[in-house]
Motif scaffolding. Structure first.
Motif, PDB file in Angstrom:
ATOM      1  N   LYS A 122     -26.001 -27.580 -39.118  1.00  0.00           N
ATOM      2  CA  LYS A 122     -24.717 -26.871 -39.144  1.00  0.00           C
ATOM      3  C   LYS A 122     -24.192 -26.614 -37.740  1.00  0.00           C
ATOM      4  CE  LYS A 122     -22.470 -22.931 -41.355  1.00  0.00           C
ATOM      5  NZ  LYS A 122     -22.666 -21.724 -42.210  1.00  0.00           N
ATOM      6  N   ASP A 123     -25.090 -26.326 -36.800  1.00  0.00           N
ATOM      7  CA  ASP A 123     -24.671 -26.037 -35.427  1.00  0.00           C
ATOM      8  C   ASP A 123     -24.092 -27.254 -34.721  1.00  0.00           C
ATOM      9  OD1 ASP A 123     -25.579 -23.483 -35.802  1.00  0.00           O
ATOM     10  OD2 ASP A 123     -27.507 -23.795 -34.799  1.00  0.00           O
ATOM     11  N   LEU A 124     -24.327 -28.439 -35.282  1.00  0.00           N
ATOM     12  CA  LEU A 124     -23.829 -29.660 -34.644  1.00  0.00           C
ATOM     13  C   LEU A 124     -22.499 -30.127 -35.235  1.00  0.00           C
ATOM     14  CD1 LEU A 124     -27.205 -31.642 -34.516  1.00  0.00           C
ATOM     15  CD2 LEU A 124     -26.165 -30.254 -32.714  1.00  0.00           C
ATOM     16  N   GLU A 125     -21.981 -29.399 -36.214  1.00  0.00           N
ATOM     17  CA  GLU A 125     -20.726 -29.782 -36.861  1.00  0.00           C
ATOM     18  C   GLU A 125     -19.531 -29.255 -36.076  1.00  0.00           C
ATOM     19  OE1 GLU A 125     -21.081 -28.166 -40.756  1.00  0.00           O
ATOM     20  OE2 GLU A 125     -22.445 -29.727 -41.495  1.00  0.00           O
ATOM     21  N   GLY A 126     -18.372 -29.901 -36.303  1.00  0.00           N
ATOM     22  CA  GLY A 126     -17.120 -29.412 -35.719  1.00  0.00           C
ATOM     23  C   GLY A 126     -16.782 -29.972 -34.354  1.00  0.00           C
ATOM     24  N   ASP A 128     -16.139 -33.525 -31.680  1.00  0.00           N
ATOM     25  CA  ASP A 128     -15.579 -34.871 -31.771  1.00  0.00           C
ATOM     26  C   ASP A 128     -16.653 -35.906 -32.109  1.00  0.00           C
ATOM     27  OD1 ASP A 128     -13.100 -33.867 -31.173  1.00  0.00           O
ATOM     28  OD2 ASP A 128     -13.221 -34.317 -29.024  1.00  0.00           O
ATOM     29  N   ASN A 129     -17.883 -35.703 -31.588  1.00  0.00           N
ATOM     30  CA  ASN A 129     -18.954 -36.675 -31.787  1.00  0.00           C
ATOM     31  C   ASN A 129     -20.038 -36.152 -32.739  1.00  0.00           C
ATOM     32  OD1 ASN A 129     -17.995 -38.678 -29.812  1.00  0.00           O
ATOM     33  ND2 ASN A 129     -18.394 -37.042 -28.342  1.00  0.00           N
ATOM     34  N   SER A 130     -19.651 -35.238 -33.614  1.00  0.00           N
ATOM     35  CA  SER A 130     -20.627 -34.621 -34.526  1.00  0.00           C
ATOM     36  C   SER A 130     -21.336 -35.654 -35.392  1.00  0.00           C
ATOM     37  CB  SER A 130     -19.938 -33.585 -35.416  1.00  0.00           C
ATOM     38  OG  SER A 130     -19.583 -32.455 -34.671  1.00  0.00           O
ATOM     39  N   GLU A 131     -20.589 -36.640 -35.904  1.00  0.00           N
ATOM     40  CA  GLU A 131     -21.181 -37.642 -36.797  1.00  0.00           C
ATOM     41  C   GLU A 131     -22.285 -38.417 -36.087  1.00  0.00           C
ATOM     42  OE1 GLU A 131     -19.820 -41.488 -39.531  1.00  0.00           O
ATOM     43  OE2 GLU A 131     -18.313 -40.210 -38.573  1.00  0.00           O
ATOM     44  N   LEU A 132     -22.025 -38.813 -34.831  1.00  0.00           N
ATOM     45  CA  LEU A 132     -23.019 -39.545 -34.049  1.00  0.00           C
ATOM     46  C   LEU A 132     -24.248 -38.684 -33.770  1.00  0.00           C
ATOM     47  CD1 LEU A 132     -23.919 -41.950 -32.292  1.00  0.00           C
ATOM     48  CD2 LEU A 132     -22.602 -40.942 -30.414  1.00  0.00           C
ATOM     49  N   VAL A 133     -24.019 -37.456 -33.330  1.00  0.00           N
ATOM     50  CA  VAL A 133     -25.126 -36.566 -32.966  1.00  0.00           C
ATOM     51  C   VAL A 133     -25.952 -36.197 -34.195  1.00  0.00           C
ATOM     52  CG1 VAL A 133     -25.730 -34.329 -31.991  1.00  0.00           C
ATOM     53  CG2 VAL A 133     -23.892 -35.650 -30.967  1.00  0.00           C
ATOM     54  N   ILE A 134     -25.285 -35.845 -35.299  1.00  0.00           N
ATOM     55  CA  ILE A 134     -25.999 -35.456 -36.526  1.00  0.00           C
ATOM     56  C   ILE A 134     -26.796 -36.633 -37.091  1.00  0.00           C
ATOM     57  CG2 ILE A 134     -25.710 -34.749 -38.929  1.00  0.00           C
ATOM     58  CD1 ILE A 134     -23.365 -32.988 -37.999  1.00  0.00           C
ATOM     59  N   GLY A 135     -26.166 -37.823 -37.110  1.00  0.00           N
ATOM     60  CA  GLY A 135     -26.851 -39.001 -37.631  1.00  0.00           C
ATOM     61  C   GLY A 135     -28.105 -39.337 -36.836  1.00  0.00           C
TER      62      GLY A 135
END
Length: 325
Positions: A122-126, A128-135
Motif C-alpha cells: 500500500k505504501d508504494l501506491e499512488g 508515477d512508477n508504482s506499477e514498476l516498483v510494486i511488480g
C-alpha cells in the motif's frame, strides 16, 4: 506630450484645465508596477508546474528517475535468471532428491504462492512508477519465499540422506561368520527337527557350524544391549540393537569380545564360536529381529557374499535337517 484634460465649471459656464495631482500619479505608477510583478510571479509559478519549463533540480530529478527505471529493469532481468536457476533446482529437488528418499514433492502452488491478506504494498501506491516498483517488489518477495522453501527442503533432504546413510550402515547385511571359517551351514530359518527331542519345531535363526574360537562379527552398526547368559538355551549370547527396528542375536558363544553398552561397527568382532547353553556342537546361532518379529537372516546377506555363494547358502539353509540347538 501628455494629454490635457478639462472639466466643465457650471458656475462660470466655462471649461477648466484639470491639473494632475502629483501623489495620485505616483500611486498609479506603483499600482501598475505591483500588478505587473504579481502577474509575472503568477506566470512564473505556472511555468514551473508545466512540462515546458524545467529547473536544474527538475532535470537532476528526471535523470535520477530514468536511472532508477534502468536499475529496476536490470533487477528484473537478474530475477529472470534467478527464476530459471531456481526452477531447475526445484525440478531436481522434486524429481530426483525427494523421489530418491521417497519424500513427497512440494507442489508449485506452495512454492510460488503469493502473500494473501493485508496489502503489503500500500505504501508504494499512488506514484508515477508504482506499477514498476510494486511488480518488482512482489517478484522479489516471491523469490525470497521460494528460496526459504527450497532451503528447508534441502535441510530435510540432508537429514534424510544422513538417516539413509545411518540406516544402510545399521542394517545387518553380512554373515556373522566368514565363509572361509565355516564347516557347514548347519541349519536354516524355519521348521527343523530338534536335536534333543527330535520333535519338529520352529527354528528362529540360522546355525553356522565352525570351530570353537572362530571370530563372530557384528553384522551392522549398533549398540550392544546384552552380553550375558541369562536367556535360557542360548548360553553366552550377545544382542545388538541397530536402530530402525533391527536387532540381532548371537548365541552359544565360547566367550565375549563385546560388552553391554558398547557401540560397534559392522565387521567388529563381538565374540567367538562355542557350544554353551542348549547346543549339540560348536556353532553360532544367529537371529535377526525387525520390529520385534523374527525374520529370515538369509534375506540380509548381500553385504559380503557373491550371488553364487548366496544361492549355495540358500539351498543349504532351506533343507529341513536337524538344528544344532
Amino acid at each position: 506630450m501628455a494629454k490635457v484634460k478639462y472639466y466643465y465649471d457650471a458656475e462660470n459656464l466655462a471649461y477648466r484645465i484639470i491639473k494632475p495631482v502629483r501623489g495620485k500619479k505616483i500611486g498609479v505608477v506603483l499600482l501598475f508596477l505591483f500588478s505587473a510583478a504579481l502577474f509575472g510571479f503568477l506566470c512564473f509559478v505556472v511555468l514551473l508546474n508545466t512540462p515546458y519549463f524545467e529547473t536544474p533540480k527538475d532535470k537532476l530529478q528526471a535523470r535520477e528517475i530514468e536511472n532508477m527505471k534502468i536499475r529496476y529493469e536490470i533487477l528484473n532481468h537478474k530475477m529472470d535468471q534467478i527464476d530459471e536457476v531456481l526452477e531447475e533446482v526445484e525440478d531436481r529437488d522434486n524429481n530426483l532428491y525427494r523421489a530418491y528418499f521417497n519424500a513427497s514433492a512440494i507442489p508449485d502452488e506452495q512454492r510460488k504462492a503469493g502473500f494473501g491478506g493485508v496489502n503489503r504494498y500500500k505504501d508504494l501506491e499512488g506514484f508515477d512508477n508504482s506499477e514498476l516498483v510494486i511488480g518488482t517488489t512482489k517478484r522479489l518477495d516471491i523469490i525470497s519465499k521460494e528460496l526459504v522453501i527450497q532451503s528447508k527442503s534441502l535441510d530435510e533432504i540432508a537429514k534424510l540422506a544422513k538417516d539413509k546413510e545411518k540406516l544402510l550402515a545399521s542394517i545387518p547385511a553380512i554373515q556373522p561368520v566368514k565363509n572361509e571359517d565355516l564347516r557347514q551351514m548347519a541349519s536354516g530359518f524355519g521348521y527343523r527337527s530338534d536335536p534333543f527331542t527330535k520333535i519338529r519345531k520352529f527354528h528362529a535363526g540360522m546355525d553356522f557350524s565352525a570351530r570353537t574360537g572362530t571370530p563372530i562379527y557384528a553384522t551392522g552398526d549398533g549398540v550392544v544391549v546384552a552380553a550375558d547368559n541369562r536367556l535360557s538355551g542360548y548360553g553366552n549370547r550377545v544382542v545388538i540393537r541397530h536402530g530402525f527396528g533391527y536387532e540381532t542375536l548371537y548365541g552359544h558363544m565360547s566367550r565375549f569380545k563385546a560388552k553391554a553398552g558398547q557401540k560397534v561397527k559392522r565387521g567388529d568382532v563381538i565374540g567367538y564360536v562355542g557350544s554353551t547353553g542348549r547346543s549339540e556342537a560348536p556353532h553360532l546361532h544367529y537371529e535377526v529381529h525387525k520390529n520385534g518379529e523374527v525374520v529370515n537372516p538369509l534375506n540380509f546377506y548381500y553385504g559380503n557374499i557373491s550371488a553364487k555363494e548366496y544361492i549355495l547358502i540358500s539351498k543349504l539353509a532351506n533343507q529341513e535337517n536337524q538344528s544344532l540347538d
